[in-house]
Design a protein around this motif. Sequence first.
Motif, short mmCIF file in Angstrom:
data_model
loop_
_atom_site.label_atom_id
_atom_site.label_comp_id
_atom_site.label_asym_id
_atom_site.label_seq_id
_atom_site.Cartn_x
_atom_site.Cartn_y
_atom_site.Cartn_z
N GLN A 197 1.30 -1.26 -0.13
CA GLN A 197 0.13 -0.28 -0.18
C GLN A 197 0.76 1.70 -0.41
O GLN A 197 0.63 2.09 -0.92
N THR A 198 2.09 0.61 1.26
CA THR A 198 2.84 2.60 1.10
C THR A 198 3.62 2.53 -0.12
O THR A 198 3.64 3.82 -0.53
N GLU B 98 1.71 4.16 -3.19
CA GLU B 98 1.11 5.36 -2.90
C GLU B 98 1.60 6.21 -4.26
O GLU B 98 2.75 6.30 -3.74
N GLY B 99 1.07 6.29 -4.96
CA GLY B 99 1.08 8.14 -5.53
C GLY B 99 1.63 7.09 -6.65
O GLY B 99 2.11 8.40 -7.15
N TRP C 5 -0.53 1.42 -8.51
CA TRP C 5 -1.75 0.75 -8.37
C TRP C 5 -1.83 -0.85 -7.59
O TRP C 5 -1.36 -1.39 -8.69
N GLN D 62 -5.89 0.58 -0.28
CA GLN D 62 -6.11 0.92 -1.68
C GLN D 62 -5.73 -0.39 -3.10
O GLN D 62 -5.09 -0.31 -3.06
N TYR E 118 -9.47 6.46 -2.65
CA TYR E 118 -8.60 7.34 -3.55
C TYR E 118 -7.98 7.38 -2.10
O TYR E 118 -6.93 7.65 -2.22
N ASP F 239 -5.70 7.35 1.09
CA ASP F 239 -4.29 6.45 1.22
C ASP F 239 -4.28 6.08 2.24
O ASP F 239 -5.34 5.57 3.10
N TYR F 240 -3.07 4.93 2.36
CA TYR F 240 -2.75 3.99 3.52
C TYR F 240 -2.20 3.93 4.51
O TYR F 240 -1.03 4.57 5.19
N GLN F 241 -2.19 3.99 6.12
CA GLN F 241 -1.91 4.27 7.47
C GLN F 241 -1.94 2.64 7.72
O GLN F 241 -3.41 2.13 8.70
N ARG G 26 -7.91 5.53 6.52
CA ARG G 26 -7.28 5.96 5.23
C ARG G 26 -7.86 6.86 5.26
O ARG G 26 -8.43 7.53 6.26
#
Length: 554
Positions: A311-312, A315-316, A319, A359, A480, A482-484, A498
Motif C-alpha cells: 500500500q505505502t 501510494e501515489g 496501483w 487502496q 482514493y 491513502d493508507y496507514q 485511510r
Amino acid sequence: FMEKHWWQEAVVYQVYPRSFQDTNNDGIGDLNGVTQHLTYIKKLGADVIWLNPIYQSPNDDNGYDIADYQKIMKEFGSMADFDRLLTQAHQMGLKIMMDLVVNHTSDEHQWFVESRKDRSNAYRDYYIWRDPKNDEAPNNWQSAFGGSAWQYDKKTEQYYLHLFSKKQPDLNWDNPNVRHSVFDIMRFWLDKGVDGFRMDVINLISKPEGLPDVKSAGQQNLAANGPHVHDYLKEMNEAVLSHYDVMTVGETPNATTRDAIRYTGFDSHELEMVFQFEHMGLDANDNPEIGKWSTNRVKLTDLKQVMSKWQTDLEGKAWNALYWNNHDQPRVVSRFGNDQAKYRVVSAKMLGATLHFMQGTPYIYQGEELGMTNAKFRTLDQYQDIESLNAYHELVDQKQLVSSQEMLNDLRHSSRDNARTPMQWDESENAGFTQGTPWLAVNTNFKKINAKQAIDDENSVFNFYRKMNQLRRQYDIIVYGDYQLLDPDDDQVWAYTRHFGDQDLLVISNFTQRTVQRWYELSQQSNKVELIGNYADDQNETLRPYECKVYLIQ
Ligand code: TEU
Ligand code: CA
C-alpha cells in the motif's frame, strides 16, 4: 495527484469458466453458463468479469496451454456463444477482461508444430531451443510443475524450454516476429470489443542472457523480471494497448514493489496494475525444496507488514490489484480465516472487509463471495491439477522428501483444486453446477454453502460483499484515500486508516477467535459513523471473534 481511471473504481469478478456453470450436461462449465449468471454477477455489484482462458486448448493445464488464440475451446462452446456473452455483458454495463497467456503456447499450437519440424523452419526461433550440454539439459532450471524445465526433442536433437508443463513450450520474446504475432492476437480480441487483459506470468517473457544456471535448485528459477521485460511491455503498450481504453493486470510472480512501480507506474506506459505474490508466499513450507506445499498458518504480523508495504510503496506512484483468492490459490476463508461452521461467515466477511477497504482494485474469485471453503479431498485420485499431481509424485515418490500422508495434508491446504471445485449455486444435485458428472468433485458442503441461500440471507457473505461494492461507489475515500497501518506489532488485530480530504476511514479486524478488548479507544472518536461491520452492531466495546468494523470519521 494521479488522474482518475475507470479501472481504479472498478471491482473485478473472476470466473473460472470450467467450474462456473455447465449448460450442456457434459460436466464442464461453458460460456453459456457464464451468460446465464450475468444477472448474479451484476447483483453482486462487480463491474468487470475476468475470464480464465477460453481459447482452444488440449487442457494439459486447464486452458493455460493454448493451441489457437482465435478459436474458442470446444468444451466451452462457440465463438457465437462468446459474442453473445460479450454483447449481453456490455448491455448490462459489465466489462469483459480476457486472460492473455503468451509466455508460452501449447505444444499443439501450429507455431510449435512447425518449429519442431526442423532447425531451419521459419518458426524455429518462435521458441527457445538449445543444444544439450554434456549430453544433458542446457541448464539446471526446474519446471514449476516438477522436473527439468527442458524437454529433449529427438527429431532435431535439441532441448526446448518449458517453465511449466512439457506441453507448454516457452515463446522466444527476443524474436520480434513473436512479439508482432502476439500484438495481432491482442488486436483481434480488442477489435471484438473486449475490455482488457489479465496477462499470465507476463514478467517471465524476457529470459536472462545466456540462460545461466540458478544458484540453488530450490530457488525459484522462474526467469522473473528479465533484462528486456520492460522494453517488450512498452512496445506492446505503444503498438496495441495505447490505442484502446482497456484495463490490464499483469501476473508477476516474484515481483517486488520496485518492480511493480516500473510495470504500473502512472508514467510507465506498460500495465495498469500487477498481481503480486508476496502475501501468497508467507505460509510456504520452511523447506524451500518443498515450497508452497505446507500446512503453515500465516503470521498476522507478516501479512499486515507485507500488504501494508504494498500500500505505502505504491501510494501515489502506481496501483494495487487486491486479491486473496484465484484459481491457483486455496480458499482464503480456510487459509487466513476459520472455516469451522461457527466462524466461517464472520471470518469470510472480515477478510473481505480487510482487503476491500485498502487502496486498489479488488478482485473477487468465484465463490469467495459465498465463503466457499477448501475441498479437503481425502485421496490423491480426487485431484486433477497437474501441479498437485506432479508435486506429489516428485516429493513423495521420487525425492522421498515428504510422506504420502503429509503430502495429502499439504494438498488439502495448498492444492489449486481447492479453488476449482464447481461453483455452488443451490441445494440441488451437484449444487446446480451440472446435470452431468462434474469434471471435479463438488465440495460436500454445498447444501449449506450456495448462492441461492446466500442471496436471500441479509447476513450472508454475498450481501456483505454486495454492500461493500455499493459503499465503494458512494465514498471516494475508499478508492482514493491513502493508507496507514496502525499498531504493526499487534498479532490479533489488523487496524488501518485511510485518509482523503477531510475524511478518515478506520478499519479494524480481529483475526482470531478470541474476543479482544477494543485495543483502540474508539470512544474517543466522537464523530464516527459505522459504514459496515460483520456483527449486528450493539455498540459492543470489545472485538468479538473475527469481528471487523469500518468507521467513517469526518
Ligand atoms: O500461474 C503462474 C504461477 O506462478 C503458478 O505456477 C502459480 O504460482 C502456482 O500455480 C501457485 O500454486 C499462471 C496461471 O495462473 C496458472 O494457472 C498456470 O498454471 C501458469 O501460469 C502457467 O500458465
Ligand atoms: Ca458444458
